[in-house]
Design a protein around this motif. Structure first.
Motif, PDB file in Angstrom:
ATOM      1  N   GLU A  27      13.387   6.048  -6.781  1.00  0.00           N
ATOM      2  CA  GLU A  27      14.659   5.410  -6.451  1.00  0.00           C
ATOM      3  C   GLU A  27      14.503   4.375  -5.331  1.00  0.00           C
ATOM      4  N   THR A  28      13.566   4.631  -4.405  1.00  0.00           N
ATOM      5  CA  THR A  28      13.338   3.681  -3.314  1.00  0.00           C
ATOM      6  C   THR A  28      12.605   2.449  -3.846  1.00  0.00           C
TER       7      THR A  28
ATOM      8  N   PRO B 240       0.793  -1.222   0.000  1.00  0.00           N
ATOM      9  CA  PRO B 240       0.000   0.000   0.000  1.00  0.00           C
ATOM     10  C   PRO B 240       0.830   1.279   0.000  1.00  0.00           C
ATOM     11  N   ARG B 241       2.109   1.186   0.274  1.00  0.00           N
ATOM     12  CA  ARG B 241       2.930   2.392   0.381  1.00  0.00           C
ATOM     13  C   ARG B 241       3.375   2.863  -1.001  1.00  0.00           C
ATOM     14  N   ILE B 242       3.322   4.150  -1.208  1.00  0.00           N
ATOM     15  CA  ILE B 242       3.813   4.724  -2.459  1.00  0.00           C
ATOM     16  C   ILE B 242       5.239   5.181  -2.218  1.00  0.00           C
ATOM     17  N   LEU B 243       6.172   4.614  -2.966  1.00  0.00           N
ATOM     18  CA  LEU B 243       7.585   4.918  -2.726  1.00  0.00           C
ATOM     19  C   LEU B 243       8.123   5.826  -3.815  1.00  0.00           C
ATOM     20  N   ARG B 244       9.128   6.602  -3.480  1.00  0.00           N
ATOM     21  CA  ARG B 244       9.856   7.368  -4.487  1.00  0.00           C
ATOM     22  C   ARG B 244      10.448   6.414  -5.507  1.00  0.00           C
TER      23      ARG B 244
ATOM     24  N   ALA C  47      13.872  -1.451  -3.794  1.00  0.00           N
ATOM     25  CA  ALA C  47      13.056  -2.453  -3.112  1.00  0.00           C
ATOM     26  C   ALA C  47      12.670  -3.574  -4.080  1.00  0.00           C
TER      27      ALA C  47
END
Lengths: 235, 235
Positions: free
Chosen positions: A224-225, A218-222, A229
């Motif tokens: 580059e992150t 559910p998390r929206i990551l940048r 991942a």
């Protein structure tokens, strides 16, 4: 800089290099190397090993080279990344190179602003420089292949299916509910959308080209992150 | 900012908020929200949901709130990170928060320069602000617990073994040859060293405290990249 990357023009002889500029400055100011000390070095697209400092002053660093070690193998990974904001582009490209991607495609998308393409940071010499910084960080010598795909549809419809042959195509897509498949040694093509995401028509084109959705949670990551991942998860 | 994070002091009533400053500016300039439009919002350490724009001008953003959704669960993850250079500290802390770590420990190490600790970026209010930016990026409302461990040995010898109880302790350690174990739902404590690595005495202390080495492969990654790759690999 965990590895001093050498270029053919640095070589005085197969076992001797002389360099100046950014790398000289880094070795003087950060490594603070002494004469006789050995540094980790590598030759672009070639072997890695040790370089013994023969000379180090304001003008040049000279090294005696012993390059017997092959660079780490590239991951069988093509990253298809929607062009990020200029502010983060350098970090994304350097991270992709440091993670060991064999090929990087920078792709247009609806939510990629036109100004991003016009940024000086999108110039090939800057992108190459960022990949070099990624290699120096990761201790690698082999540049990823870089492609700029300024038109979404021709790339996705005409080229992407060919890139996927014999491998697996994945598209980071929040909410798809599909966890990462086990991939073993399969070559992977992984598409990562722009901030704000792919629009629905783009998602349909990518699916039609053969990509499968992949849910990172559910998390929206940048960018580059998310990139790191996903590479950590898959390889 | 994928989520506008609200604080108790923003609330005029349980279903009404008024805000100014950085968040107002972002909603005006980046979201360019219109009256009546709904934004993704969340209350610090509380629920998430939608905020309908009732007012938006130079002075304030007012929202009517409907917060019915729980935030995503935290990962059962404690990150123990050797204090990185001030230049990258903000990104590391924001990335750790965006990835969903439940607890972040910033630890001293031999190769952590003393000046890092004296940097204004190490002040609690800055570190909290970076975690907030990470939550806004990831769409989460729950701040990780943050610990500053200025002394390596007391933390590692006296506190770390307790943190590991009932869970798994891992230490990123190149060259150890140990791949990531399958972890299922086990709580994990993961230690990531400074640029230049832990010194041997530190490695021994960490092993003695109960951490197992974990090999990410031959590439040396930046702290923030290694962090994301490890979280992707483990969870």
């Amino acid at each position: 800089m965990n590895l001093v990357l050498l270029f053919p023009e640095d070589l005085l002889a197969p076992d001797r290099a002389r360099l100046a500029g950014r790398r000289l400055q880094h070795v003087r100011e950060v490594h603070r190397a002494a004469l006789g000390q050995e540094l980790a070095v590598g030759l672009l697209d070639g072997n890695m090993g040790r370089g013994r400092v023969l000379r180090l002053d304001e003008e040049a660093l000279e090294l005696e080279l012993a390059l017997a070690q092959a660079p780490p193998p590239k991951l069988p990974l093509t990253l298809v990344i929607a062009v990020p904001r200029p502010k983060v582009l350098n970090r994304v490209v350097a991270a992709a190179a440091s993670l060991g991607a064999a090929r990087i495609v920078l792709l247009n998308a609806w939510k990629v602003e036109k100004a991003y393409w016009a940024s000086p940071k999108m110039k090939p010499e800057n992108l190459r420089q960022q990949m070099i910084l990624g290699l120096e960080q990761a201790k690698d010598t082999v540049l990823p292949e870089l492609r700029l795909a300024r038109l979404f549809r021709p790339f996705v419809e005409d080229e992407l299916p060919g890139l996927l042959e014999g491998g697996l195509g994945l598209m980071a897509h929040p909410g798809s509910g599909t966890p990462a498949p086990p991939i073993g040694a399969t070559p992977v093509t992984l598409a990562i959308g722009p901030e704000g995401g792919w629009i629905e028509a783009e998602v349909q084109s990518l699916l039609k080209a053969g990509l499968q959705p992949l849910d990172l949670g559910p998390r929206i990551l940048r960018t580059e992150t998310a990139l790191a991942a996903l590479v950590g998860k898959l390889f």
